[in-house]
Write a protein that holds these residues in place. Structure first.
Motif, short mmCIF file in Angstrom:
data_model
loop_
_atom_site.label_atom_id
_atom_site.label_comp_id
_atom_site.label_asym_id
_atom_site.label_seq_id
_atom_site.Cartn_x
_atom_site.Cartn_y
_atom_site.Cartn_z
N ALA A 1 -3.79 -1.16 2.52
CA ALA A 1 -4.55 -2.01 3.43
C ALA A 1 -4.64 -1.38 4.81
N GLY A 2 -3.54 -0.77 5.28
CA GLY A 2 -3.54 -0.12 6.58
C GLY A 2 -4.49 1.06 6.63
N VAL A 3 -4.55 1.83 5.56
CA VAL A 3 -5.46 2.98 5.50
C VAL A 3 -6.91 2.50 5.59
N PHE A 4 -7.25 1.46 4.81
CA PHE A 4 -8.62 0.93 4.85
C PHE A 4 -8.95 0.36 6.24
N VAL B 1 -3.89 -10.83 -1.30
CA VAL B 1 -2.86 -10.74 -2.35
C VAL B 1 -1.47 -10.71 -1.71
N VAL B 2 -1.28 -9.85 -0.72
CA VAL B 2 0.04 -9.67 -0.12
C VAL B 2 0.49 -10.92 0.63
N PRO C 1 3.77 -3.76 9.98
CA PRO C 1 3.66 -2.58 9.10
C PRO C 1 2.21 -2.20 8.80
N LEU C 2 1.34 -3.21 8.70
CA LEU C 2 -0.08 -2.95 8.45
C LEU C 2 -0.68 -2.14 9.59
N ASP D 1 4.59 -3.87 -3.13
CA ASP D 1 4.27 -4.47 -1.83
C ASP D 1 4.04 -3.39 -0.78
N ALA D 2 4.93 -2.41 -0.75
CA ALA D 2 4.81 -1.33 0.25
C ALA D 2 3.52 -0.55 0.06
N LEU D 3 3.17 -0.26 -1.19
CA LEU D 3 1.94 0.49 -1.45
C LEU D 3 0.70 -0.31 -1.08
N LEU D 4 0.72 -1.62 -1.35
CA LEU D 4 -0.42 -2.46 -1.00
C LEU D 4 -0.62 -2.52 0.52
N ILE D 5 0.48 -2.67 1.26
CA ILE D 5 0.37 -2.72 2.72
C ILE D 5 -0.09 -1.37 3.26
#
Length: 294
Positions: free
Chosen positions: A76-79, A177-178, A190-191, A69-73
C-alpha cells in the motif's frame, strides 16, 4: 449535519481546504522535479507520525503483525508513493482543474476494481455513472489536447493524473483489507514510511537531487505534508466517526472545485469550456457512484 459536533464541521472544512491547496502548493514550488517534491512531502509526513508508534496500543498491534500484514502495508505504501509522484508530475503538464478532476475519479476506478477483483455487483445506475464518467474524461482529453503549452502537453498530464487515480485506488483497496483489524496509529505511520521509502528509491534511481533548493521550496513541501497529507486525510478519517462515508466522499468532490477556483485567482488558469463540461460530467458520475456504493 446540524447534529454534528462543531469540531467535526471544523475538521471537514479544514480537510476540504487543505486538499484544495495541494496542487497550488505544488505549482508554487516552481520548476522542480516532481519526485523531489514527493520525497520531501512523504518523508516529512512519516517523520511527524512515526512517534505515534510509541503508543502502547500501536506497539501491541505491531507485535501481532503477520508477514502478510507487513507485506500488505508495504505494498500500500509503494502504491501511495507512486501515486504522489504521478500526481505531482501531472501538474507540470496540465491544468490544476483537469489534474484534480482526474485524480478525484478514484471512486469510479474502485467500483470497477471491486467488480473485477472482489466480485462486487454493480447496479445499473452505477454502470451508467461509470460510462458517463469515462465519456466525461474523453471530453476533457479532447478539449485539453494541444491547448496547453506545458511540457509534453495536457494529454500526457491528464494520463499521469489518471494513473495516479488508479494507484490510489489500489492503495485504498489494500487499506480496506488491513484496516479491518489494524488501528489508524498502527497502520498510517508504517504506511507513510513505506511511501517515503518508495519515493526516495525512485529519486535515487532517476538521479533526482533532493538538496540544494531554496528554503521556500522546503517550506512548501512541509506545508504539503502537514496540510493535505496529515491534516487533510486525518480530519476526514476523524469525521468518519460521526458522518457517513457517502457524505465524506461527496465533500471530497469539493477538492477540484476549490483547486480550480484558486488556480483561476492565483494563476489566471481557465480550462476550455468543453473541458469544464467534461469535468462536470466526471464529477457527477463520481458523486453518483459514491452515493450508490455507500
Amino acid at each position: 449535519m446540524s447534529n454534528w459536533p462543531p469540531q467535526v464541521v471544523g475538521a471537514l472544512g479544514l480537510g476540504v481546504v487543505s486538499f484544495a491547496f495541494a496542487p497550488i502548493l505544488v505549482r508554487w514550488a516552481g520548476d522542480v522535479p516532481g519526485v523531489a517534491i514527493a520525497a520531501w512531502r512523504t518523508v516529512t509526513a512519516a517523520g511527524v507520525l512515526l512517534p505515534g508508534l510509541l503508543r502502547p496500543a500501536a506497539r501491541a498491534q505491531l507485535r501481532r503483525f503477520s508477514g502478510r500484514d507487513a507485506l500488505l502495508i508495504l505494498g500500500a505504501g509503494v502504491f501511495l508513493g507512486l501515486h504522489f509522484i504521478l500526481w505531482i508530475e501531472s501538474l507540470s503538464h496540465t491544468t490544476v482543474a483537469s489534474a484534480s478532476v482526474f485524480v478525484t475519479s478514484s471512486p469510479i476506478i474502485l467500483a470497477v476494481l471491486g467488480y473485477v477483483l472482489l466480485g462486487e455487483r454493480l447496479s445499473a445506475p452505477t454502470v451508467l455513472a461509470i460510462c458517463g464518467a469515462v465519456a466525461g474524461a474523453a471530453i476533457i482529453a479532447w478539449a485539453d489536447a494541444g491547448t496547453i503549452d506545458m511540457g509534453r502537453g495536457a494529454l500526457w498530464g491528464n494520463s499521469l493524473a489518471l494513473g495516479a487515480a488508479l494507484l490510489v485506488s489500489i492503495y485504498l483497496l489494500i487499506g480496506r483489507v488491513v484496516r479491518q483489524k489494524v488501528s489508524w496509529w498502527a497502520y498510517v505511520p508504517p504506511l507513510y514510511t513505506a511511501a517515503a521509502g518508495c519515493v526516495l528509491v525512485t529519486a535515487w534511481i532517476r538521479g533526482t537531487p533532493l538538496f540544494g533548493y531554496s528554503w521556500g521550496f522546503y517550506g512548501l513541501c512541509v506545508a504539503l505534508a502537514l496540510g493535505p497529507q496529515v491534516l487533510g486525510h486525518g480530519s476526514f478519517n476523524y469525521a468518519l466517526q460521526y458522518a457517513s462515508a457517502a457524505i465524506v466522499g461527496m465533500l471530497a468532490l469539493l477538492e477540484p472545485v476549490g483547486a480550480s477556483l484558486l488556480a483561476y485567482v492565483l494563476f489566471g488558469e481557465v480550462p476550455p469550456p468543453l473541458s469544464i463540461l467534461g469535468m462536470t460530467v466526471v464529477l457527477a458520475g463520481v458523486a453518483l457512484v459514491v452515493r450508490r456504493r455507500n
